[in-house]
Motif scaffolding. Sequence first.
Motif, mmCIF file in Angstrom:
data_model
loop_
_atom_site.group_PDB
_atom_site.id
_atom_site.type_symbol
_atom_site.label_atom_id
_atom_site.label_comp_id
_atom_site.label_asym_id
_atom_site.label_seq_id
_atom_site.Cartn_x
_atom_site.Cartn_y
_atom_site.Cartn_z
ATOM 1 N N GLN A 31 -11.155 8.079 4.893
ATOM 2 C CA GLN A 31 -10.748 8.054 3.495
ATOM 3 C C GLN A 31 -11.726 8.823 2.612
ATOM 4 O O GLN A 31 -12.895 8.968 2.942
ATOM 5 N N CYS B 168 0.845 -1.202 0.000
ATOM 6 C CA CYS B 168 0.000 0.000 0.000
ATOM 7 C C CYS B 168 0.876 1.247 0.000
ATOM 8 O O CYS B 168 1.902 1.309 0.678
ATOM 9 N N SER C 236 -1.730 8.698 3.209
ATOM 10 C CA SER C 236 -1.689 7.991 1.931
ATOM 11 C C SER C 236 -2.321 8.879 0.868
ATOM 12 O O SER C 236 -3.511 9.200 0.940
ATOM 13 N N ARG D 212 -12.933 8.895 -1.545
ATOM 14 C CA ARG D 212 -12.889 8.219 -2.832
ATOM 15 C C ARG D 212 -13.832 8.939 -3.808
ATOM 16 O O ARG D 212 -14.882 9.469 -3.401
ATOM 17 N N CYS E 279 -2.781 7.904 -2.073
ATOM 18 C CA CYS E 279 -3.364 6.940 -3.005
ATOM 19 C C CYS E 279 -2.633 6.995 -4.354
ATOM 20 O O CYS E 279 -1.698 7.751 -4.553
ATOM 21 N N LYS F 183 -8.924 11.532 -3.838
ATOM 22 C CA LYS F 183 -8.892 10.381 -2.930
ATOM 23 C C LYS F 183 -7.652 10.484 -2.038
ATOM 24 O O LYS F 183 -6.598 10.949 -2.459
ATOM 25 N N TRP F 184 -7.818 10.064 -0.790
ATOM 26 C CA TRP F 184 -6.735 10.063 0.190
ATOM 27 C C TRP F 184 -7.153 9.255 1.408
ATOM 28 O O TRP F 184 -8.322 8.921 1.590
ATOM 29 N N ASP F 185 -6.187 8.934 2.235
ATOM 30 C CA ASP F 185 -6.412 8.277 3.524
ATOM 31 C C ASP F 185 -5.592 9.021 4.576
ATOM 32 O O ASP F 185 -4.411 9.312 4.363
#
Length: 444
Positions: free
Chosen positions: A359, A306, A424, A361, A426, A331-333
């Motif tokens: 997150q 990941c 993240s 999306r 992504c 998108k991100w985390d």
Amino acid sequence: MSAATCLLSEEQFLCSICLDVFSSPVTLQCGHNFCKKCITENWRINRKCSALKSCVVCLASYCETHLERHQTVTGLKRHKLFDPLDNLEDRLCTRHGELMELFCKTDQMCVCQLCNELDHESHDVVPLREEWEGKKTELGKTEAEFQQMIQERQLKIEELRQSTKLSKEGADKETADGVHVFSALMQLVETGLADLTEHIKKRQKTAAKHAEVFSKELDKEISDLHQLSFEGTVARAVAQLKETLSKEMMKLLEVELERVQQYAVDVTLDPKTAHPKLILSDDGKEVSHSDVEKNLPDNPDRFSYCVIVLGKQSFSSGRFYYEVEVEGKTKWDLGVASVSANRKGQITSSPEAGYWTLQLRNGNEYVALADPDIVLSLKSQPQKVGVFVDYEEGVVSFYDVGAADMIYSFTGCSFTDKLYPFFSPCFNDGAKKLCSSATVIYNF
């Protein structure tokens, strides 16, 4: 006498029942040692008969009244080493009847001159008095180490007490502040309702007086107009009340955001944890995804599958807060991760797996990965997300900084390991990179 028999380990000073340093220690006939209060209380709770009690370690039975004072260091004679000033009869060799004036370090025993010549000539033999003085010196050092251990544990206990006291004072203050804010809001609501009721009553009285002077032919029309006027007034008053409550709620949210921002920390991205397809800025404040995978060593800290990177800073107590600029990202985390969470292969983000994350999306689908996942409905798309953690209270909260609104909170968490900031961006989809804002002091 070997070093293992001479020097005492820390475990020899711990009670097997309370697992703490001995307090008024006693020794049973089986040789096991306990705090006097611990063993007598254990016997009282698990009483089987009037006299015989059992050792909690080996279960041997003894008389309750037979408790000997615990000897911290076993007698030196048990290890075949005599005090040179002991009774001469104790120092006579049972084999040759001569004084045992020598000590064999090889066999760890006292010997006479004849024993030495016959059986110990090639061994390491020294005068008994020399060995005795050495052992007394070692025992003195052991006693000093024991006292040092006691002092260190007493200091740790005092530190824990002070920490508990400060934590309670902080919790009491936050509770009082919350009650004050809630009371103010309730008072505002009650005042607004009273004003609305009084206004409606006055309008009703005025309409009733006007209705009396009209003729019967206009009664229905007047009644209809009165009804429309009444409903419009109520609708406007309710709308005004909603607007007032909305403004007050916004003020409360702004106060809450300002409160958590007091715990802002400076976070820097850790390149040792970054996936090989992530690019970090030189100052460690920005991260983006690349289609080209770098050739990096696969150390235990690095995410192998990941596209994730952690912050260098870790937290195992207290509160901390940081902000992430996500403007333009589809998108991100974001969130925090436990130091023991898995970093290799496919990762399922959830509190059970050691991840507390939020997150985005498809540009507008926000989800709290709480297992089961919780789909969130936001009034607007956050341009900057604040992350706040209260380690002791078990809370991880996410804020829309621009709207001063809370997005979601994980509550009732039980943290036992260090926590690291989690990021993240992504996979690369043509959108902007995930980066920090240079305009705020509490960014990562």
